[in-house]
Design an enzyme around this catalytic site. Sequence first.
Site, PDB file in Angstrom:
ATOM      1  N   CYS A 114       0.813  -1.227   0.000  1.00  0.00           N
ATOM      2  CA  CYS A 114       0.000   0.000   0.000  1.00  0.00           C
ATOM      3  C   CYS A 114       0.840   1.268   0.000  1.00  0.00           C
ATOM      4  CB  CYS A 114      -0.950  -0.007   1.192  1.00  0.00           C
ATOM      5  SG  CYS A 114      -2.020  -1.448   1.186  1.00  0.00           S
ATOM      6  N   HIS A 255      -3.265   7.102   2.453  1.00  0.00           N
ATOM      7  CA  HIS A 255      -3.683   5.812   1.906  1.00  0.00           C
ATOM      8  C   HIS A 255      -5.029   5.467   2.525  1.00  0.00           C
ATOM      9  CE1 HIS A 255      -4.050   1.706   0.877  1.00  0.00           C
ATOM     10  NE2 HIS A 255      -3.753   1.247   2.084  1.00  0.00           N
ATOM     11  N   ASN A 285     -10.013  -0.206   0.118  1.00  0.00           N
ATOM     12  CA  ASN A 285      -8.546  -0.145   0.082  1.00  0.00           C
ATOM     13  C   ASN A 285      -8.067  -0.684  -1.266  1.00  0.00           C
ATOM     14  OD1 ASN A 285      -5.804  -0.587   0.376  1.00  0.00           O
ATOM     15  ND2 ASN A 285      -5.951  -1.472   2.426  1.00  0.00           N
TER      16      ASN A 285
HETATM   17  N1  COA Z   1     -17.753  -8.601  10.176  1.00  0.00           N
HETATM   18  C1  COA Z   1     -18.156  -8.844  11.424  1.00  0.00           C
HETATM   19  N2  COA Z   1     -17.309  -9.149  12.437  1.00  0.00           N
HETATM   20  C2  COA Z   1     -16.006  -9.205  12.137  1.00  0.00           C
HETATM   21  C3  COA Z   1     -15.496  -8.968  10.839  1.00  0.00           C
HETATM   22  C4  COA Z   1     -16.445  -8.666   9.847  1.00  0.00           C
HETATM   23  N3  COA Z   1     -16.082  -8.401   8.569  1.00  0.00           N
HETATM   24  N4  COA Z   1     -14.155  -9.080  10.849  1.00  0.00           N
HETATM   25  C5  COA Z   1     -13.800  -9.388  12.111  1.00  0.00           C
HETATM   26  N5  COA Z   1     -14.916  -9.460  12.881  1.00  0.00           N
HETATM   27  C6  COA Z   1     -15.005  -9.783  14.320  1.00  0.00           C
HETATM   28  C7  COA Z   1     -13.806 -10.540  14.829  1.00  0.00           C
HETATM   29  O1  COA Z   1     -13.974 -11.923  14.603  1.00  0.00           O
HETATM   30  C8  COA Z   1     -13.816 -10.174  16.282  1.00  0.00           C
HETATM   31  O2  COA Z   1     -14.796 -10.958  16.928  1.00  0.00           O
HETATM   32  P1  COA Z   1     -14.571 -11.445  18.450  1.00  0.00           P
HETATM   33  O3  COA Z   1     -14.490 -10.196  19.272  1.00  0.00           O
HETATM   34  O4  COA Z   1     -15.794 -12.263  18.709  1.00  0.00           O
HETATM   35  O5  COA Z   1     -13.298 -12.227  18.448  1.00  0.00           O
HETATM   36  C9  COA Z   1     -14.306  -8.721  16.291  1.00  0.00           C
HETATM   37  O6  COA Z   1     -14.987  -8.542  15.035  1.00  0.00           O
HETATM   38  C10 COA Z   1     -13.186  -7.701  16.406  1.00  0.00           C
HETATM   39  O7  COA Z   1     -12.168  -8.043  15.476  1.00  0.00           O
HETATM   40  P2  COA Z   1     -10.910  -7.136  15.243  1.00  0.00           P
HETATM   41  O8  COA Z   1     -10.035  -7.802  14.213  1.00  0.00           O
HETATM   42  O9  COA Z   1     -10.293  -6.783  16.565  1.00  0.00           O
HETATM   43  O10 COA Z   1     -11.612  -5.825  14.611  1.00  0.00           O
HETATM   44  P3  COA Z   1     -10.985  -4.430  14.286  1.00  0.00           P
HETATM   45  O11 COA Z   1     -11.748  -3.370  14.959  1.00  0.00           O
HETATM   46  O12 COA Z   1      -9.487  -4.431  14.456  1.00  0.00           O
HETATM   47  O13 COA Z   1     -11.312  -4.274  12.727  1.00  0.00           O
HETATM   48  C11 COA Z   1     -10.123  -4.415  10.638  1.00  0.00           C
HETATM   49  C12 COA Z   1     -10.771  -5.188  11.785  1.00  0.00           C
HETATM   50  C13 COA Z   1      -9.515  -5.398   9.676  1.00  0.00           C
HETATM   51  C14 COA Z   1     -11.211  -3.599   9.936  1.00  0.00           C
HETATM   52  C15 COA Z   1      -9.061  -3.451  11.210  1.00  0.00           C
HETATM   53  O14 COA Z   1      -8.246  -4.130  12.105  1.00  0.00           O
HETATM   54  C16 COA Z   1      -8.180  -2.823  10.169  1.00  0.00           C
HETATM   55  O15 COA Z   1      -8.629  -2.018   9.370  1.00  0.00           O
HETATM   56  N6  COA Z   1      -6.869  -3.138  10.215  1.00  0.00           N
HETATM   57  C17 COA Z   1      -5.848  -2.504   9.441  1.00  0.00           C
HETATM   58  C18 COA Z   1      -6.016  -2.626   7.979  1.00  0.00           C
HETATM   59  C19 COA Z   1      -4.835  -2.008   7.362  1.00  0.00           C
HETATM   60  O16 COA Z   1      -4.551  -0.865   7.591  1.00  0.00           O
HETATM   61  N7  COA Z   1      -4.070  -2.779   6.628  1.00  0.00           N
HETATM   62  C20 COA Z   1      -2.737  -2.378   6.258  1.00  0.00           C
HETATM   63  C21 COA Z   1      -2.649  -1.351   5.317  1.00  0.00           C
HETATM   64  S1  COA Z   1      -3.249  -1.816   3.797  1.00  0.00           S
END
Ligand code: COA
Length: 333
Positions: A114, A255, A285
């Site tokens: 990215c 980004h 993204n």
């Molecule tokens: N829909 C519903 N629930 C979901 C889900 C979805 N699409 N994806 C994950 N969950 C659940 C998980 O299983 C977890 O459940 P649990 O509490 O029962 O274990 C809960 O939601 C929280 O998961 P978590 O991974 O902690 O969520 P988050 O708030 O961190 O959001 C992302 C997940 C991926 C959206 C976020 O972490 C993110 O954007 N990360 C960075 C992405 C990024 O910048 N990438 C690099 C640059 S490209």
Amino acid sequence: MAYAAFRSIGAYVPSKILSNEELSKMVDTSDEWITKRTGIKERHIAAADEFTSDMGAKAAKLAIERSGLKKSEIDMIVCATISPDYFCMPSTATIISTKLGLGNITAFDISAACTGFVYILSIAKAFIESGMKKNILIVGAEKLSAITDYSDRGTCILFGDGAGAAVISATENKEEAIIDIHTGSDGEFADLLMTPNGGSGSAHDALEQEATSCFMQMRGNETFKVAVKTLTKDVIDILRENSIQSSDIKHFVPHQANYRIIKAVGDALKLKDEQVVLTVEKYGNTSGASIPMAINDIYESGRLQAGELMLLDAFGGGLTWGSALVPFAPFKK
Ligand code: COA
């Protein structure tokens, strides 16, 4: 000494839209969850016969036309992509170059996920300042749908397809010059975000591998925390090192990975809403394509004017990160 100027921008977005509602029929998720945690409402998906190079060529054609240069004046093309048309070779840059009829110019791809667009901007700047090249086409293009696992709700809700391109040219006028670019990396975090199989690091017998093991995998929450910490430090550093106040930034173009990451970095810089460029809601993204697609959005809506200062920042697999202070400097008519 030659300086490097950011002359023009172009982008291409495929027509097919994949909404949060449609995704909720494919995996256990909901529009409400995706919107709240990421800010994304929809993303665009390329057609089956539409390759990364097709999208890159369309964006690049627009960028060249808007620069006012002739195709024959472009002397190098660099493409940032993690979803190239072909694994290893040929590079997507050579294919785009041939599709556009740019001749036998220097052409290569780079892999910085990215952060790819900030990396190719720094490469263009260095080639121009060294005097080796004069007019460089840089392209960020991605068909992430080709490497996305649509049974993994932790990643498939995030990614989309598209392309953006810019022309970077030599200038004697320091006022037009790209001010500074930071690029960094830390392979200690390589496993946070990766395509684990398909390369020489994994393959013993490619035929034994599950097709899905070549798709992207991410430890989202850990990636999120490192992204906020790293990006915040990086943008504060680049502003301080160049004695620029955040109020001097006309357009903060981050980004577009997650609205919450953008908001955290914007808040750390005390930026006003009107300074922050947001496209994550409609494109998701698009990795190396996301920054030029966002710049194109403000250009096409008339918000980006000659002389205005942009602050770019990006973070991605590698891990990699980067930021850049870039005035928009189209050729004067
Ligand atoms: N829909 C519903 N629930 C979901 C889900 C979805 N699409 N994806 C994950 N969950 C659940 C998980 O299983 C977890 O459940 P649990 O509490 O029962 O274990 C809960 O939601 C929280 O998961 P978590 O991974 O902690 O969520 P988050 O708030 O961190 O959001 C992302 C997940 C991926 C959206 C976020 O972490 C993110 O954007 N990360 C960075 C992405 C990024 O910048 N990438 C690099 C640059 S490209």
